[in-house]
Design a protein around this motif. Structure first.
Motif, mmCIF file in Angstrom:
data_model
loop_
_atom_site.group_PDB
_atom_site.id
_atom_site.type_symbol
_atom_site.label_atom_id
_atom_site.label_comp_id
_atom_site.label_asym_id
_atom_site.label_seq_id
_atom_site.Cartn_x
_atom_site.Cartn_y
_atom_site.Cartn_z
ATOM 1 N N THR A 67 6.641 8.227 2.981
ATOM 2 C CA THR A 67 6.794 7.250 2.874
ATOM 3 C C THR A 67 7.280 6.895 3.991
ATOM 4 O OG1 THR A 67 6.108 6.958 0.803
ATOM 5 C CG2 THR A 67 6.608 6.003 1.571
ATOM 6 N N ARG A 68 8.567 7.194 3.857
ATOM 7 C CA ARG A 68 9.950 6.624 5.191
ATOM 8 C C ARG A 68 9.405 7.157 6.391
ATOM 9 N NH1 ARG A 68 13.301 8.310 1.431
ATOM 10 N NH2 ARG A 68 13.156 9.864 2.038
ATOM 11 N N GLY A 69 8.407 8.257 6.815
ATOM 12 C CA GLY A 69 8.207 8.210 8.625
ATOM 13 C C GLY A 69 7.039 7.413 7.819
ATOM 14 N N LEU A 70 5.683 7.749 7.272
ATOM 15 C CA LEU A 70 5.614 6.589 7.249
ATOM 16 C C LEU A 70 5.264 4.952 7.922
ATOM 17 C CD1 LEU A 70 1.839 6.082 7.567
ATOM 18 C CD2 LEU A 70 1.913 6.142 5.150
ATOM 19 N N ILE A 71 6.287 4.452 7.458
ATOM 20 C CA ILE A 71 6.066 3.604 6.884
ATOM 21 C C ILE A 71 7.886 3.400 9.159
ATOM 22 C CG2 ILE A 71 8.446 1.942 7.022
ATOM 23 C CD1 ILE A 71 8.045 2.768 4.077
ATOM 24 N N ALA A 72 7.989 4.297 9.507
ATOM 25 C CA ALA A 72 8.453 4.067 10.337
ATOM 26 C C ALA A 72 7.630 4.428 11.655
ATOM 27 C CB ALA A 72 9.203 5.285 10.900
ATOM 28 N N ALA A 73 6.445 5.240 12.010
ATOM 29 C CA ALA A 73 5.641 5.511 12.385
ATOM 30 C C ALA A 73 5.021 4.565 12.389
ATOM 31 C CB ALA A 73 4.100 6.474 12.501
ATOM 32 N N LYS A 74 4.441 3.207 11.549
ATOM 33 C CA LYS A 74 3.346 1.696 11.654
ATOM 34 C C LYS A 74 4.093 0.626 12.172
ATOM 35 C CE LYS A 74 -0.290 2.789 9.484
ATOM 36 N NZ LYS A 74 -1.314 3.003 9.895
ATOM 37 N N GLY A 75 5.967 0.786 11.600
ATOM 38 C CA GLY A 75 7.178 -0.144 12.520
ATOM 39 C C GLY A 75 7.145 0.165 14.222
ATOM 40 N N ARG A 76 6.884 1.215 14.439
ATOM 41 C CA ARG A 76 6.933 1.755 15.880
ATOM 42 C C ARG A 76 5.183 0.804 16.574
ATOM 43 N NH1 ARG A 76 9.257 6.296 14.179
ATOM 44 N NH2 ARG A 76 7.143 7.599 13.948
ATOM 45 N N ASP A 77 4.268 1.090 16.188
ATOM 46 C CA ASP A 77 2.783 0.425 16.406
ATOM 47 C C ASP A 77 2.900 -0.694 16.408
ATOM 48 O OD1 ASP A 77 2.130 3.405 16.258
ATOM 49 O OD2 ASP A 77 0.617 3.170 14.324
ATOM 50 N N LEU A 78 3.408 -1.306 14.665
ATOM 51 C CA LEU A 78 3.325 -2.536 15.164
ATOM 52 C C LEU A 78 4.268 -3.563 15.925
ATOM 53 C CD1 LEU A 78 2.484 -4.862 13.144
ATOM 54 C CD2 LEU A 78 4.929 -5.360 12.340
ATOM 55 N N ALA A 90 0.396 -1.591 0.117
ATOM 56 C CA ALA A 90 0.441 0.173 -0.145
ATOM 57 C C ALA A 90 0.965 1.239 0.029
ATOM 58 C CB ALA A 90 -0.562 0.028 1.166
ATOM 59 N N LEU A 91 2.128 1.490 0.835
ATOM 60 C CA LEU A 91 2.583 2.914 0.727
ATOM 61 C C LEU A 91 3.256 2.562 -0.283
ATOM 62 C CD1 LEU A 91 4.519 1.946 4.264
ATOM 63 C CD2 LEU A 91 2.244 3.454 3.646
ATOM 64 N N LEU A 92 3.696 1.440 -1.577
ATOM 65 C CA LEU A 92 5.094 1.822 -2.540
ATOM 66 C C LEU A 92 3.798 2.342 -3.469
ATOM 67 C CD1 LEU A 92 6.499 -1.942 -2.398
ATOM 68 C CD2 LEU A 92 6.928 0.838 -2.033
ATOM 69 N N TYR A 93 2.194 1.994 -3.445
ATOM 70 C CA TYR A 93 2.039 2.963 -4.168
ATOM 71 C C TYR A 93 1.268 4.011 -3.756
ATOM 72 C CZ TYR A 93 1.929 -1.682 -7.152
ATOM 73 O OH TYR A 93 2.532 -2.420 -7.666
ATOM 74 N N ALA A 94 0.666 4.341 -2.288
ATOM 75 C CA ALA A 94 0.641 5.811 -2.481
ATOM 76 C C ALA A 94 1.331 6.933 -2.708
ATOM 77 C CB ALA A 94 0.357 6.203 -0.920
ATOM 78 N N PRO A 95 0.735 8.285 -2.649
ATOM 79 C CA PRO A 95 0.905 9.282 -3.755
ATOM 80 C C PRO A 95 1.793 10.416 -2.869
ATOM 81 C CG PRO A 95 -1.309 8.843 -3.159
ATOM 82 C CD PRO A 95 -0.953 7.662 -3.234
#
Length: 93
Positions: A38-49, A27-32
């Motif tokens: 995107t890196r910030g979102l990945i980091a945040a999702k990683g912390r949540d996970l 989903a992140l790869l296809y997000a505009p």
């Protein structure tokens, strides 16, 4: 004899986590968004996970500890019942 083919809780959680990571990554790869966003979102999702995984691990450890205590109590009750039966049979012998 019947077999228990159910998936253990830990296995289910691992499969779920892997699927969630794969889906989030796609989903992140296809997000505009820009790369930085995107890196910030990945980091945040990683912390949540990570937080969810820590919570799940704690819950699993509590569950296992509770079951371990129940089994130990059942074994001890069985040993006590066996001692009582032996004592009864020794008195009658």
């Amino acid at each position: 004899m019947s077999e228990n083919n159910s998936c253990p809780v830990g296995g289910f959680l691992a499969v779920f986590a892997i699927g969630a990571l794969a889906g989030a990554g796609i989903a992140l790869l296809y997000a505009p968004r820009s790369g930085e966003e995107t890196r910030g979102l990945i980091a945040a999702k990683g912390r949540d996970l990570k937080g969810k995984a820590v919570d799940a691990l704690g819950n699993a450890q509590d569950f296992i500890g509770d079951k371990k205590a129940e089994i130990a109590a059942a074994v001890e009750a069985g040993k006590e019942a066996m001692r009582e039966e032996r004592a009864k049979h020794q008195k009658h012998a």
